[in-house]
Write a protein that holds these residues in place. Structure first.
Motif, PDB file in Angstrom:
ATOM      1  N   VAL A  60       6.721  10.913  -2.670  1.00 40.86           N
ATOM      2  CA  VAL A  60       6.359   9.718  -2.921  1.00 40.86           C
ATOM      3  C   VAL A  60       7.329   9.178  -3.923  1.00 40.86           C
ATOM      4  N   ILE A  61       7.796   7.780  -3.361  1.00 40.25           N
ATOM      5  CA  ILE A  61       8.954   7.034  -4.026  1.00 40.25           C
ATOM      6  C   ILE A  61       8.011   5.857  -4.661  1.00 40.25           C
ATOM      7  N   GLU A  62       8.243   5.520  -5.782  1.00 38.91           N
ATOM      8  CA  GLU A  62       7.382   4.461  -6.487  1.00 38.91           C
ATOM      9  C   GLU A  62       8.653   3.261  -6.676  1.00 38.91           C
ATOM     10  N   PHE A  63       8.673   2.180  -6.010  1.00 38.43           N
ATOM     11  CA  PHE A  63       9.355   0.866  -6.324  1.00 38.43           C
ATOM     12  C   PHE A  63       8.588   0.032  -7.266  1.00 38.43           C
ATOM     13  N   THR A  64       9.090  -0.061  -8.179  1.00 43.11           N
ATOM     14  CA  THR A  64       8.177  -0.887  -9.178  1.00 43.11           C
ATOM     15  C   THR A  64       9.086  -2.024 -10.176  1.00 43.11           C
ATOM     16  N   GLY A  65       8.385  -2.727 -10.945  1.00 46.65           N
ATOM     17  CA  GLY A  65       9.216  -3.757 -11.692  1.00 46.65           C
ATOM     18  C   GLY A  65       8.582  -5.087 -11.365  1.00 46.65           C
ATOM     19  N   PRO A  77       2.886   4.600 -17.219  1.00 50.49           N
ATOM     20  CA  PRO A  77       1.906   5.773 -17.226  1.00 50.49           C
ATOM     21  C   PRO A  77       0.825   5.996 -16.243  1.00 50.49           C
ATOM     22  N   LEU A  78       0.136   4.794 -15.943  1.00 47.70           N
ATOM     23  CA  LEU A  78      -1.080   4.916 -15.118  1.00 47.70           C
ATOM     24  C   LEU A  78      -0.532   4.972 -13.612  1.00 47.70           C
ATOM     25  N   LEU A  79       0.484   4.440 -13.224  1.00 47.96           N
ATOM     26  CA  LEU A  79       1.003   4.546 -11.853  1.00 47.96           C
ATOM     27  C   LEU A  79       1.429   6.031 -11.674  1.00 47.96           C
ATOM     28  N   MET A  80       2.148   6.565 -12.641  1.00 48.88           N
ATOM     29  CA  MET A  80       2.513   7.879 -12.695  1.00 48.88           C
ATOM     30  C   MET A  80       1.364   8.841 -12.300  1.00 48.88           C
ATOM     31  N   ARG A  81       0.351   8.710 -12.858  1.00 52.25           N
ATOM     32  CA  ARG A  81      -1.133   9.541 -12.714  1.00 52.25           C
ATOM     33  C   ARG A  81      -1.650   9.362 -11.496  1.00 52.25           C
ATOM     34  N   LEU A  82      -1.699   8.150 -10.887  1.00 53.84           N
ATOM     35  CA  LEU A  82      -2.270   7.839  -9.882  1.00 53.84           C
ATOM     36  C   LEU A  82      -1.551   8.071  -8.659  1.00 53.84           C
ATOM     37  N   HIS A  83      -0.109   8.186  -8.610  1.00 55.20           N
ATOM     38  CA  HIS A  83       0.691   8.294  -7.522  1.00 55.20           C
ATOM     39  C   HIS A  83       1.487   9.323  -7.324  1.00 55.20           C
ATOM     40  N   ARG A  84       1.776  10.146  -8.619  1.00 58.95           N
ATOM     41  CA  ARG A  84       2.561  11.207  -8.701  1.00 58.95           C
ATOM     42  C   ARG A  84       3.971  11.100  -7.774  1.00 58.95           C
ATOM     43  N   PRO A  85       4.520  10.273  -8.258  1.00 62.67           N
ATOM     44  CA  PRO A  85       6.041  10.014  -7.425  1.00 62.67           C
ATOM     45  C   PRO A  85       6.843  10.984  -7.943  1.00 62.67           C
ATOM     46  N   LEU A 110      10.840   5.500 -20.696  1.00 64.42           N
ATOM     47  CA  LEU A 110      10.503   5.614 -19.139  1.00 64.42           C
ATOM     48  C   LEU A 110      11.139   6.856 -18.817  1.00 64.42           C
ATOM     49  N   PHE A 111      12.410   7.145 -19.019  1.00 64.88           N
ATOM     50  CA  PHE A 111      12.872   8.212 -18.710  1.00 64.88           C
ATOM     51  C   PHE A 111      12.089   9.609 -19.186  1.00 64.88           C
ATOM     52  N   ASN A 112      11.736   9.654 -20.428  1.00 65.48           N
ATOM     53  CA  ASN A 112      11.034  10.703 -20.912  1.00 65.48           C
ATOM     54  C   ASN A 112       9.875  10.831 -20.386  1.00 65.48           C
ATOM     55  N   LEU A 113       9.015   9.859 -19.880  1.00 67.78           N
ATOM     56  CA  LEU A 113       7.747   9.834 -19.027  1.00 67.78           C
ATOM     57  C   LEU A 113       7.804  10.341 -17.755  1.00 67.78           C
ATOM     58  N   VAL A 114       8.889  10.070 -17.072  1.00 68.46           N
ATOM     59  CA  VAL A 114       9.058  10.557 -15.587  1.00 68.46           C
ATOM     60  C   VAL A 114       9.645  12.150 -15.677  1.00 68.46           C
ATOM     61  N   GLU A 115      10.262  12.292 -16.706  1.00 69.18           N
ATOM     62  CA  GLU A 115      10.781  13.703 -17.040  1.00 69.18           C
ATOM     63  C   GLU A 115       9.570  14.852 -17.089  1.00 69.18           C
ATOM     64  N   MET A 116       8.701  14.324 -18.127  1.00 65.13           N
ATOM     65  CA  MET A 116       7.606  15.078 -18.499  1.00 65.13           C
ATOM     66  C   MET A 116       6.623  15.436 -17.193  1.00 65.13           C
ATOM     67  N   VAL A 117       6.802  14.639 -16.022  1.00 67.43           N
ATOM     68  CA  VAL A 117       6.022  15.236 -14.902  1.00 67.43           C
ATOM     69  C   VAL A 117       6.854  15.592 -13.619  1.00 67.43           C
ATOM     70  N   GLN A 118       7.940  16.005 -14.054  1.00 66.84           N
ATOM     71  CA  GLN A 118       8.945  16.433 -13.034  1.00 66.84           C
ATOM     72  C   GLN A 118       9.283  15.559 -12.117  1.00 66.84           C
ATOM     73  N   SER A 119       9.426  14.386 -12.439  1.00 59.45           N
ATOM     74  CA  SER A 119       9.879  13.148 -11.555  1.00 59.45           C
ATOM     75  C   SER A 119      11.254  12.663 -12.197  1.00 59.45           C
TER      76      SER A 119
END
Length: 379
Positions: free
Chosen positions: A166-171, A231-239, A277-286
């Protein structure tokens, strides 16, 4: 076999600019990159104050619905969505192939108010059209300069035997409009069928650091800050990969909003939040690709304090300078910018957004960085 998101588009809160219609028929075109034998759709009423009722929901393989199937909710053709909720259709048996376009016809013969709104400018992959009648079929038109909007349809899932990345395009609007994101998605889908799916969670007007200003109805549609949403998008979509275009509105809104005047940013705080944001995605191996800020230009009629405008232009340069030390994707502006302005050939006309040609050029720069990230993910 498992349910996997094949298409997603962020629903924005338009309860401050609600639309009331005596009847409604809308057609939404989606594009899938997965193979499967069943699908289901999610319809939302997150922001309405009363239940929404749709008495006809169909999925077709062509925009005229010559080949179609009805969708059901709890074995009923009637979809009743309570206020503040979303509903998922019953599974529909329909063979889906990578690259296939699916068309959803959603109708209501009831007078009701719609507050859950989504839109696109790039109509190649996602498109929409609606009319104020329940027994007519609106026509889809291909455009790249006008907003094409729809209500409530947020997500399509396919029952798949493949675990696609999954790739999440956001902003902000640079993501939502599809003039960058869908150009990139089209290229990725052609090269990697059944291996990945791209979701769009951009919201026009969205900021990184602050929630939407409340002093104008339009501003209120800009949503909560990306710092709060991601953070919510990361939990829902696990990109596995997040591509982010955001930050211009952190500089622009203080120029036009009375409330946002008090929400001035500085490069240090902005960069610190990007680091989060970098730390957030890194914590979930993204992984994260964060774009530098494209230039902008506003007419003097829109600006209340010219000194603040000059300061905003300076802040953009300072922010980009600091972002360069964070490993963001920093080459986005090189080809579409000249003398610190958008090149006219790539300007949508508002001096804020890229047109189709600009999106295609930016995609040619972005694609190698995305493929490099995808390769590292697969290893």
């Amino acid at each position: 076999m498992h349910w996997q998101i094949a298409w997603y588009h962020q629903i924005a809160n338009f309860s401050f600019l609600p639309v009331t219609m005596p009847e409604l028929t809308e057609v939404i075109q989606t594009t899938c990159n997965l193979h499967g034998g069943e699908l289901r759709a999610t319809l939302t009423n997150y922001f309405g104050l009363q239940s929404l009722i749709f008495d006809r929901v169909e999925v077709g393989l062509d925009p005229m619905f010559h080949v179609k199937q009805p969708l059901f909710f709890h074995n009923s053709r009637i979809f009743k969505i309570p206020a503040g909720k979303a509903v998922v259709s019953d599974p529909c048996q329909l063979t889906v192939h990578p690259g296939q376009k699916l068309y959803f016809r959603i109708s209501s013969s009831f007078r009701q108010t719609y507050c859950d709104f989504a839109s696109t400018y790039n109509t190649k992959l996602t498109n929409a059209s609606l009319i104020r009648r329940s027994n007519h079929l609106p026509t889809l038109r291909t455009t790249f300069t006008a907003r094409r909007g729809w209500f409530s349809l947020a997500q399509v899932e396919v029952l798949s035997g493949t675990k696609a990345a999954v790739i999440e395009f956001t902003g902000d609007s640079l993501a939502e409009m599809g003039l960058i994101s869908d150009e990139l998605t089209e290229q990725l889908y052609l090269k990697y069928p059944n291996r990945l799916t791209v979701l769009n969670s951009g919201i026009s007007g969205n900021r990184l650091l602050y929630n939407a200003p409340q002093d104008e109805p339009l501003y209120q549609t800009f949503g909560t800050s990306l710092a709060e949403r991601l953070p919510l998008l990361m939990r829902l979509h696990r990109p596995k990969l997040v591509i982010c275009f955001v930050g211009s509105n952190d500089l622009l809104l203080p120029l036009i909003s009375r409330q946002a005047i008090k929400q001035q940013i500085n490069p240090t705080d902005f960069t610190a939040q990007v680091e989060e944001l970098f730390n957030l995605v890194e914590m979930v191996q993204s992984q994260l690709l964060f774009s530098n800020l494209l230039p902008f230009k506003l007419g003097h009629g829109q600006i209340h304090h010219s000194a603040n405008y000059e300061q905003a232009l300076t802040l953009r340069k300072l922010v980009n300078s600091e972002l360069a030390h964070l490993e963001p994707f920093t080459s986005t502006a090189t080809a579409v910018v000249k003398e610190d302005q958008l090149v006219p050939a790539y300007d949508l006309g508002d001096h804020l957004h890229l047109n189709q040609a600009g999106g295609q050029l930016l995609t040619s720069q972005l694609l190698p960085a995305v493929e490099e990230k995808l390769l590292s993910i697969s290893q």
